[in-house]
Design an enzyme around this catalytic site. Structure first.
Site, PDB file in Angstrom:
ATOM      1  N   ILE A   1      13.884  43.483 -42.018  1.00 19.28           N
ATOM      2  CA  ILE A   1      14.256  44.386 -40.916  1.00 19.28           C
ATOM      3  C   ILE A   1      14.156  43.655 -39.570  1.00 19.28           C
ATOM      4  O   ILE A   1      15.020  43.812 -38.704  1.00 19.28           O
ATOM      5  CB  ILE A   1      13.381  45.664 -40.948  1.00 19.28           C
ATOM      6  CG1 ILE A   1      13.646  46.428 -42.258  1.00 19.28           C
ATOM      7  CG2 ILE A   1      13.678  46.557 -39.741  1.00 19.28           C
ATOM      8  CD1 ILE A   1      12.660  47.556 -42.546  1.00 19.28           C
TER       9      ILE A   1
ATOM     10  N   ALA B   1       7.568  50.412 -37.978  1.00 22.79           N
ATOM     11  CA  ALA B   1       6.937  49.865 -39.191  1.00 22.79           C
ATOM     12  C   ALA B   1       5.994  50.915 -39.794  1.00 22.79           C
ATOM     13  O   ALA B   1       6.411  51.710 -40.651  1.00 22.79           O
ATOM     14  CB  ALA B   1       6.222  48.568 -38.858  1.00 22.79           C
ATOM     15  N   ARG B   2       4.760  50.961 -39.324  1.00 23.66           N
ATOM     16  CA  ARG B   2       3.819  51.994 -39.782  1.00 23.66           C
ATOM     17  C   ARG B   2       2.903  52.341 -38.603  1.00 23.66           C
ATOM     18  O   ARG B   2       2.458  51.451 -37.863  1.00 23.66           O
ATOM     19  CB  ARG B   2       2.966  51.494 -40.957  1.00 23.66           C
ATOM     20  CG  ARG B   2       3.689  51.455 -42.295  1.00 23.66           C
ATOM     21  CD  ARG B   2       3.984  52.852 -42.857  1.00 23.66           C
ATOM     22  NE  ARG B   2       4.638  52.817 -44.158  1.00 23.66           N
ATOM     23  CZ  ARG B   2       5.958  52.916 -44.376  1.00 23.66           C
ATOM     24  NH1 ARG B   2       6.788  53.048 -43.349  1.00 23.66           N
ATOM     25  NH2 ARG B   2       6.449  52.886 -45.609  1.00 23.66           N
TER      26      ARG B   2
ATOM     27  N   GLU C   1       0.608  60.717 -39.523  1.00 15.61           N
ATOM     28  CA  GLU C   1       1.796  61.574 -39.514  1.00 15.61           C
ATOM     29  C   GLU C   1       1.791  62.523 -40.722  1.00 15.61           C
ATOM     30  O   GLU C   1       1.229  62.168 -41.750  1.00 15.61           O
ATOM     31  CB  GLU C   1       3.086  60.725 -39.482  1.00 15.61           C
ATOM     32  CG  GLU C   1       3.285  59.830 -40.692  1.00 15.61           C
ATOM     33  CD  GLU C   1       4.508  58.918 -40.571  1.00 15.61           C
ATOM     34  OE1 GLU C   1       4.660  58.234 -39.552  1.00 15.61           O
ATOM     35  OE2 GLU C   1       5.285  58.887 -41.537  1.00 15.61           O
TER      36      GLU C   1
ATOM     37  N   HIS D   1       9.833  59.752 -38.194  1.00 14.83           N
ATOM     38  CA  HIS D   1       9.971  58.813 -39.319  1.00 14.83           C
ATOM     39  C   HIS D   1      11.358  58.902 -39.968  1.00 14.83           C
ATOM     40  O   HIS D   1      11.479  59.215 -41.162  1.00 14.83           O
ATOM     41  CB  HIS D   1       8.866  59.066 -40.358  1.00 14.83           C
ATOM     42  CG  HIS D   1       8.615  57.865 -41.248  1.00 14.83           C
ATOM     43  ND1 HIS D   1       7.388  57.591 -41.807  1.00 14.83           N
ATOM     44  CD2 HIS D   1       9.436  56.877 -41.689  1.00 14.83           C
ATOM     45  CE1 HIS D   1       7.469  56.494 -42.550  1.00 14.83           C
ATOM     46  NE2 HIS D   1       8.711  56.047 -42.492  1.00 14.83           N
TER      47      HIS D   1
HETATM   48  P1  NAP Z   1       9.560  42.372 -45.176  1.00 13.97           P
HETATM   49  O1  NAP Z   1      10.925  41.807 -45.433  1.00 13.97           O
HETATM   50  O2  NAP Z   1       8.473  42.106 -46.153  1.00 13.97           O
HETATM   51  O3  NAP Z   1       9.124  41.912 -43.692  1.00 13.97           O
HETATM   52  C1  NAP Z   1       7.832  41.980 -43.216  1.00 13.97           C
HETATM   53  C2  NAP Z   1       7.498  40.648 -42.567  1.00 13.97           C
HETATM   54  O4  NAP Z   1       6.197  40.740 -41.972  1.00 13.97           O
HETATM   55  C3  NAP Z   1       7.460  39.501 -43.585  1.00 13.97           C
HETATM   56  O5  NAP Z   1       8.126  38.371 -43.065  1.00 13.97           O
HETATM   57  C4  NAP Z   1       5.966  39.278 -43.747  1.00 13.97           C
HETATM   58  O6  NAP Z   1       5.642  37.949 -44.145  1.00 13.97           O
HETATM   59  C5  NAP Z   1       5.476  39.564 -42.354  1.00 13.97           C
HETATM   60  N1  NAP Z   1       4.035  39.773 -42.297  1.00 13.97           N
HETATM   61  C6  NAP Z   1       3.179  40.227 -43.258  1.00 13.97           C
HETATM   62  N2  NAP Z   1       1.906  40.242 -42.795  1.00 13.97           N
HETATM   63  C7  NAP Z   1       1.961  39.785 -41.523  1.00 13.97           C
HETATM   64  C8  NAP Z   1       0.975  39.529 -40.547  1.00 13.97           C
HETATM   65  N3  NAP Z   1      -0.321  39.769 -40.798  1.00 13.97           N
HETATM   66  N4  NAP Z   1       1.374  39.045 -39.366  1.00 13.97           N
HETATM   67  C9  NAP Z   1       2.681  38.785 -39.120  1.00 13.97           C
HETATM   68  N5  NAP Z   1       3.666  38.988 -40.017  1.00 13.97           N
HETATM   69  C10 NAP Z   1       3.308  39.491 -41.200  1.00 13.97           C
HETATM   70  O7  NAP Z   1       9.646  43.959 -45.054  1.00 13.97           O
HETATM   71  P2  NAP Z   1      10.824  44.828 -44.413  1.00 13.97           P
HETATM   72  O8  NAP Z   1      11.752  45.263 -45.476  1.00 13.97           O
HETATM   73  O9  NAP Z   1      11.362  44.119 -43.221  1.00 13.97           O
HETATM   74  O10 NAP Z   1       9.975  46.113 -43.958  1.00 13.97           O
HETATM   75  C11 NAP Z   1       8.935  45.981 -42.998  1.00 13.97           C
HETATM   76  C12 NAP Z   1       8.120  47.251 -42.892  1.00 13.97           C
HETATM   77  O11 NAP Z   1       8.894  48.244 -42.243  1.00 13.97           O
HETATM   78  C13 NAP Z   1       7.743  47.876 -44.238  1.00 13.97           C
HETATM   79  O12 NAP Z   1       6.537  47.330 -44.741  1.00 13.97           O
HETATM   80  C14 NAP Z   1       7.606  49.346 -43.917  1.00 13.97           C
HETATM   81  O13 NAP Z   1       6.259  49.667 -43.686  1.00 13.97           O
HETATM   82  C15 NAP Z   1       8.414  49.525 -42.640  1.00 13.97           C
HETATM   83  N6  NAP Z   1       9.580  50.394 -42.813  1.00 13.97           N
HETATM   84  C16 NAP Z   1       9.659  51.551 -42.094  1.00 13.97           C
HETATM   85  C17 NAP Z   1      10.772  52.357 -42.223  1.00 13.97           C
HETATM   86  C18 NAP Z   1      10.920  53.618 -41.425  1.00 13.97           C
HETATM   87  O14 NAP Z   1      11.490  54.579 -41.928  1.00 13.97           O
HETATM   88  N7  NAP Z   1      10.468  53.662 -40.188  1.00 13.97           N
HETATM   89  C19 NAP Z   1      11.809  52.013 -43.101  1.00 13.97           C
HETATM   90  C20 NAP Z   1      11.695  50.820 -43.803  1.00 13.97           C
HETATM   91  C21 NAP Z   1      10.584  50.012 -43.660  1.00 13.97           C
HETATM   92  P3  NAP Z   1       5.504  37.620 -45.733  1.00 13.97           P
HETATM   93  O15 NAP Z   1       6.847  37.893 -46.342  1.00 13.97           O
HETATM   94  O16 NAP Z   1       5.099  36.186 -45.743  1.00 13.97           O
HETATM   95  O17 NAP Z   1       4.427  38.540 -46.261  1.00 13.97           O
END
Ligand code: NAP
Length: 324
Positions: free
Chosen positions: A163, A242-243, A272, A290
């Site tokens: 994302i 994110a969360r 929430e 959300h």
């Molecule tokens: P993703 O592809 O796994 O991206 C998350 C990134 O954050 C990854 O590059 C990860 O690295 C990195 N990360 C993990 N721990 C970290 C830390 N301590 N410090 C800095 N970076 C860190 O996930 P995504 O698909 O983009 O989704 C991200 C988040 O968005 C989800 O976990 C979810 O909670 C949220 N989300 C919200 C909605 C909504 O409706 N608002 C919808 C979808 C998703 P690694 O890959 O090396 O772990």
């Protein structure tokens, strides 16, 4: 519907096309009135249903106790989300429960939502529209509802995964300069000219807009607290799709109230659907319930991915999106 189809307990109402596929291929126990279940109720219903899999959502707290209460015949927990912070993965492993999620298909919708919040926060969308709806718009004014222009501003992305990268792509279209922090630097083709900051605190010091895209983990809980907000540029904007618990609400509210930060756009909240009332009193917040992934296309696709995962489990294959 055939008796030998696996029984899937579905915790929330799902899009029509997804429930139709569930009904075709499984014996689903659906939640027609869509009320989220409490932990004890959920376990009891899963047991009574004779479920072999549970299709859950982020509203279901899959704690160690809930997982321990699942009968052994439950083989899989397919969550209708990419985030899995609501699931105790260690407990799932210990219980031999396969956990799957729905990555990729919600990336564009959520990145769109983050961009929408960036623009809405920068341009005072909520305050301006509220003025109009209240009937307080007397005339066009050279000094009325002045926001911040995003052109040329620095966007700091914390968590440059799927994302985060999709947001960077959108923000480049608005001529923003992209900075990011993540656990590791991306290869140049994915970085696409963005500047990496190994130390997330360095990111805070260069971000005119900070957008959070990391998962919620023990390390990221309350990442944005009072100390780190103090490191941010005066008048910066914070966006969180994110969360909720990644932000310390009290600290962010103080910063928005005092003008340390100009505005915030929030799609997710700690606790929430309860929202800290401090956000509601502020004119410089844009608050969504959300809705990051809430488009018809994406919600259908999330359901189909969850079912692809269950199809693999019951077909004896490795699910494409296995988390544990
Ligand atoms: P993703 O592809 O796994 O991206 C998350 C990134 O954050 C990854 O590059 C990860 O690295 C990195 N990360 C993990 N721990 C970290 C830390 N301590 N410090 C800095 N970076 C860190 O996930 P995504 O698909 O983009 O989704 C991200 C988040 O968005 C989800 O976990 C979810 O909670 C949220 N989300 C919200 C909605 C909504 O409706 N608002 C919808 C979808 C998703 P690694 O890959 O090396 O772990």
């Amino acid at each position: 519907m055939s008796a030998q189809h696996p029984v899937v307990f579905v915790t929330r109402r799902l899009p029509e096309a997804v429930e139709a596929r569930l009904t075709r291929d499984y014996t689903p126990v659906l939640n027609a009135d869509d009320t989220p279940f409490g932990s004890a109720d959920l376990v009891e219903r899963v047991v009574n249903a004779g479920a072999e899999a549970v299709l859950c959502c982020p509203t279901d707290k899959m704690t160690a106790d809930v997982i321990a209460g699942m009968p052994n015949k439950v083989r899989a927990l397919a969550t209708f989300s990419v985030g899995y912070d609501h699931i105790d993965l260690e407990a799932a492993k210990a219980h031999d429960l396969i956990v799957t999620n729905t990555p990729d298909v919600l990336t564009d919708a959520t990145a769109d939502c983050a961009m929408l919040l960036i623009l809405a926060a920068a341009r005072r969308a909520w305050a301006a529209e509220s003025m109009l709806r209240r009937g307080d718009w007397s005339n066009w004014a050279p000094t009325g509802q002045i926001g911040i222009q995003v052109t040329g501003k620095r966007l700091g992305i914390f968590g440059m995964g799927r994302i985060g990268q999709a947001l960077a792509k959108r923000a480049r279209g608005f001529d923003m300069e992209i900075h990011y922090s993540d656990l590791a630097q991306l290869p140049p083709e994915l970085e696409a000219g963005a500047t990496f900051h190994a130390d997330p605190e360095d990111l805070l010091g260069v971000s005119d807009v900070l957008s959070l895209h990391c998962p919620l983990t023990d390390e990221t809980r309350h990442f944005l607290d009072a100390r780190r907000i103090a490191l941010m540029i005066d008048g910066a904007i914070v966006v969180n799709t994110a969360r909720g618990p990644i932000v310390d609400d009290e600290a962010l509210i103080v910063a928005l109230r005092t003008g340390k930060l100009a505005a915030a756009g929030l799609d997710v909240f700690d606790g929430e659907p309860k929202v800290n009332p401090g956000y509601l009193e502020l004119e410089n917040t844009t608050l969504f319930p959300h809705i990051g992934s809430a488009t018809k296309e994406t919600r259908d696709a999330m359901g189909f991915v969850a079912l692809d995962n269950l199809d693999a489990v019951f077909g004896g294959r490795t699910p494409p999106n296995r988390v544990v």
